[in-house]
Write a protein that holds these residues in place. Sequence first.
Motif, PDB file in Angstrom:
ATOM      1  N   ASN A 424       0.792  -1.225   0.000  1.00 42.56           N
ATOM      2  CA  ASN A 424       0.000   0.000   0.000  1.00 42.56           C
ATOM      3  C   ASN A 424       0.825   1.277   0.000  1.00 42.56           C
ATOM      4  O   ASN A 424       0.271   2.357  -0.143  1.00 42.56           O
ATOM      5  N   ILE A 448       1.867   9.821 -12.573  1.00 39.31           N
ATOM      6  CA  ILE A 448       3.222   9.258 -12.532  1.00 39.31           C
ATOM      7  C   ILE A 448       3.979   9.782 -13.732  1.00 39.31           C
ATOM      8  O   ILE A 448       3.476   9.731 -14.859  1.00 39.31           O
ATOM      9  N   ASN A 484       9.528   1.052 -15.844  1.00 38.29           N
ATOM     10  CA  ASN A 484       8.305   0.769 -16.608  1.00 38.29           C
ATOM     11  C   ASN A 484       7.413  -0.224 -15.870  1.00 38.29           C
ATOM     12  O   ASN A 484       6.201  -0.055 -15.804  1.00 38.29           O
ATOM     13  N   LYS A 485       8.050  -1.249 -15.321  1.00 39.13           N
ATOM     14  CA  LYS A 485       7.255  -2.240 -14.582  1.00 39.13           C
ATOM     15  C   LYS A 485       6.616  -1.623 -13.350  1.00 39.13           C
ATOM     16  O   LYS A 485       5.463  -1.907 -13.019  1.00 39.13           O
ATOM     17  N   VAL A 487       5.807   1.554 -12.957  1.00 39.81           N
ATOM     18  CA  VAL A 487       4.717   2.426 -13.384  1.00 39.81           C
ATOM     19  C   VAL A 487       3.470   1.593 -13.646  1.00 39.81           C
ATOM     20  O   VAL A 487       2.369   1.944 -13.209  1.00 39.81           O
ATOM     21  N   ASP A 488       3.659   0.476 -14.324  1.00 41.35           N
ATOM     22  CA  ASP A 488       2.514  -0.400 -14.592  1.00 41.35           C
ATOM     23  C   ASP A 488       1.844  -0.847 -13.298  1.00 41.35           C
ATOM     24  O   ASP A 488       0.629  -0.783 -13.157  1.00 41.35           O
ATOM     25  N   THR A 489       2.678  -1.316 -12.365  1.00 39.92           N
ATOM     26  CA  THR A 489       2.136  -1.830 -11.111  1.00 39.92           C
ATOM     27  C   THR A 489       1.396  -0.738 -10.343  1.00 39.92           C
ATOM     28  O   THR A 489       0.270  -0.952  -9.881  1.00 39.92           O
ATOM     29  N   ALA A 491       0.188   2.167 -11.434  1.00 43.36           N
ATOM     30  CA  ALA A 491      -1.011   2.619 -12.147  1.00 43.36           C
ATOM     31  C   ALA A 491      -2.137   1.613 -11.935  1.00 43.36           C
ATOM     32  O   ALA A 491      -3.275   1.983 -11.645  1.00 43.36           O
ATOM     33  N   TYR A 492      -1.791   0.347 -12.038  1.00 44.93           N
ATOM     34  CA  TYR A 492      -2.791  -0.696 -11.846  1.00 44.93           C
ATOM     35  C   TYR A 492      -3.428  -0.592 -10.462  1.00 44.93           C
ATOM     36  O   TYR A 492      -4.651  -0.640 -10.314  1.00 44.93           O
ATOM     37  N   VAL A 494      -3.623   2.014  -8.508  1.00 45.59           N
ATOM     38  CA  VAL A 494      -4.467   3.207  -8.389  1.00 45.59           C
ATOM     39  C   VAL A 494      -5.794   2.963  -9.088  1.00 45.59           C
ATOM     40  O   VAL A 494      -6.859   3.332  -8.586  1.00 45.59           O
ATOM     41  N   GLU A 495      -5.718   2.309 -10.252  1.00 49.92           N
ATOM     42  CA  GLU A 495      -6.920   2.161 -11.047  1.00 49.92           C
ATOM     43  C   GLU A 495      -7.931   1.190 -10.439  1.00 49.92           C
ATOM     44  O   GLU A 495      -9.134   1.391 -10.575  1.00 49.92           O
TER      45      GLU A 495
ATOM     46  N   ILE B  15       0.165  -7.662 -15.399  1.00 50.46           N
ATOM     47  CA  ILE B  15      -0.295  -6.283 -15.513  1.00 50.46           C
ATOM     48  C   ILE B  15      -0.018  -5.757 -16.918  1.00 50.46           C
ATOM     49  O   ILE B  15       1.030  -6.031 -17.486  1.00 50.46           O
ATOM     50  N   LEU B 108       1.638   9.764 -16.884  1.00 50.55           N
ATOM     51  CA  LEU B 108       0.503   8.848 -16.863  1.00 50.55           C
ATOM     52  C   LEU B 108      -0.519   9.360 -15.864  1.00 50.55           C
ATOM     53  O   LEU B 108      -0.167   9.680 -14.725  1.00 50.55           O
ATOM     54  N   ASN B 112      -9.404   7.773 -12.940  1.00 54.31           N
ATOM     55  CA  ASN B 112     -10.087   8.075 -11.671  1.00 54.31           C
ATOM     56  C   ASN B 112      -9.389   9.161 -10.853  1.00 54.31           C
ATOM     57  O   ASN B 112      -9.786   9.452  -9.742  1.00 54.31           O
TER      58      ASN B 112
END
Lengths: 502, 171
Positions: A424, A448, A484-485, A487-489, A491-492, A494-495, B15, B108, B112
Amino acid sequence: MSKLSQSIIDKFSNAQRQSKLGMVVIFFEKIINIIRKYLVFLIIPLFNDGFDLVYIGLVTSLIFVITAVITYIEFKYFTFRFDFSKNDFVIKKGFLKKTKLSVPLNKIQQINLNQNFVHKILNLYEVQMETAGSDSKEVNIKAIEKNLAIEIKDFTDSLKERVKINKIDEKSENHKLEIDFFTLIKTGLTSRYFETLGFIIALFFGLLEYLDALSINYIPSFSSFIKNGDFGFIAVLFYVILIIFGVLGSNLITTLVKYYKFFTLKTNNNLTISYGLLSTKTTMMSPNKVQIFSYTQNWLQKKIDLCNILIFQASSEMNMSEKSNEGSKIRIPGANKNDRDKIFDLIYKSSIKEELIFKPNIRKFVLNFSFFGLFLSAIFFTIQYYFSLVDAYNYIIFQTVYLILVTFISWRIYKNNFLFISDNFIRIQSGFWDISTKIIEIHKIQSIKVYQDIWYKRLNLADLNISTAGGEIRFNFMNDNIINKLVDTLAYKVEVSKKNWM
Amino acid sequence: MKNAFSNNNVFLENIPQTENVDYSTLEKKYLNVMVLNRVIWCVITIIALIAIPILRDDNFSIYIYLSSLFIWLIIFTFTGFSFKKKKYVFREHDLIYSSGVVFTKSILIPYNRIQHLAVHQGVFSRIYNLASIQFYTAGGSSSDISIKGLSKEDADRWKEFVSEKIKKLKQ
């Protein structure tokens, strides 16, 4: 609601004025403002020959009378009340240009009760309500009686949270944190060395500018000091010790005065923080508005288990003046590890578990060292070679000390830089003397950013920057694949999060 | 309601990945707008370089003219690269905008976290029927995204698309 609050409801439904004594407070505030702004104009006549006491007296009394009239008008046309149908706090003010300010209670993120010196004498309070929205202006009631101020505070709080007014719960005793006098002394002596040093230097140059404004020529006495002054080892040591004493002394005094009787208290869903000797500040904030939790600790403080906590709240004026920025920052001076965990737990109701650890690339050290060490040394050398400002012996000593210092600092900066990611939380640690750790909750991320300069690309390096509503944190010199990984994690996370960022 | 939120372990492989994202580039016509903007600034510089010596009644050194010529040459050569480097992508849950030739920056924003959005049209853009779309977050101006050089229709459609997304998320 109980009978007590019913009477309060009746009271606040009608427009209320500030305390009549409050006029004194407003008056003094205005006078002090005027003196601050026009101090130079007040002093210049004293240095000139055409110093006319009658003239000065006339101008001063005119200023006093005008200020008094303005104060009275402002007081007369300033009312506040609660609008219960809309759940708003309403302020009406202005004589010629009338303003009506309605602030929805659920938008209020922080209530401050402040007391300056005049307030303290008259036992009055200033009430400020801060909102996060950029469109609604801040509420500022200059001076009201103590019980009224506290009623407003409790009342707003309870209306906001839609819970009954509770007296401070006995059980919440363990949620109380007090910082005693001795801890404050320790904090004062161990923190903010570089800030205060910078401040003293700035003050020095400010003073020079001021002398300039008064057209006092200080350059001859300076140059004679540099020419004839003693710059032997003992003398330099003496100056250094003098500066150290100046820094420590001013740190100690400001810390003691500003944070005297510091305590935090958890009530309902809020955190109340109160401190100050000459002027008392009482702040109430809701933990879910906290965006960044940060603490700094230097080598000395680590030995005595002490750290400074800084809490950043959501603020719309992030990019504006520093003063408004201060409002959304809360500093807790001198907490030990136990206190820190307690406050963290109070705000987030959870603790950090298993973390992934990332380190920056070694180039962070190499780049800092090459620029500050080698490049600047080359410049010093060139200057010395062509102008020979100091003799060779002193130059070599200075150059060696400088290089060792830069190497040490660059290495510390690199060594102390970490990025931790847990389920978290994101935690970034950085610094070379004051090691600061900034923690944000992942679902409070707003955006980000990834920076990659063209010469980083070949090296597969990039910088990561994470923004929240209370500021941003940055981690530089990292492998771009990993970024990059990440950022993906992030963003995921948060989304998919259903939690509110505020 | 309790099942609506789950927080299971997530593995990086599952992901969606940013590196394999297909970015879209801006409308070709926007390059004209960029050139036009630069031409105007260039003209202003030229006027200043001619007018200031006349007004002050003395000449600039030749180096000032040469260096400004050099700077403008660089700016014009980089316009094409700069255009090519500006790219964006709208994904299911977020949008990414990337720009910069020497200092590349990509932002990015998850849908939301968008506070509000706006479509904008400048003077030159109107000539070419282009528009820009801005996305604002609570993270301050440095973390807002502004995509310039979309066709007006596209900008409106993206606005519609993102507004729908936000509305759905709010429910």
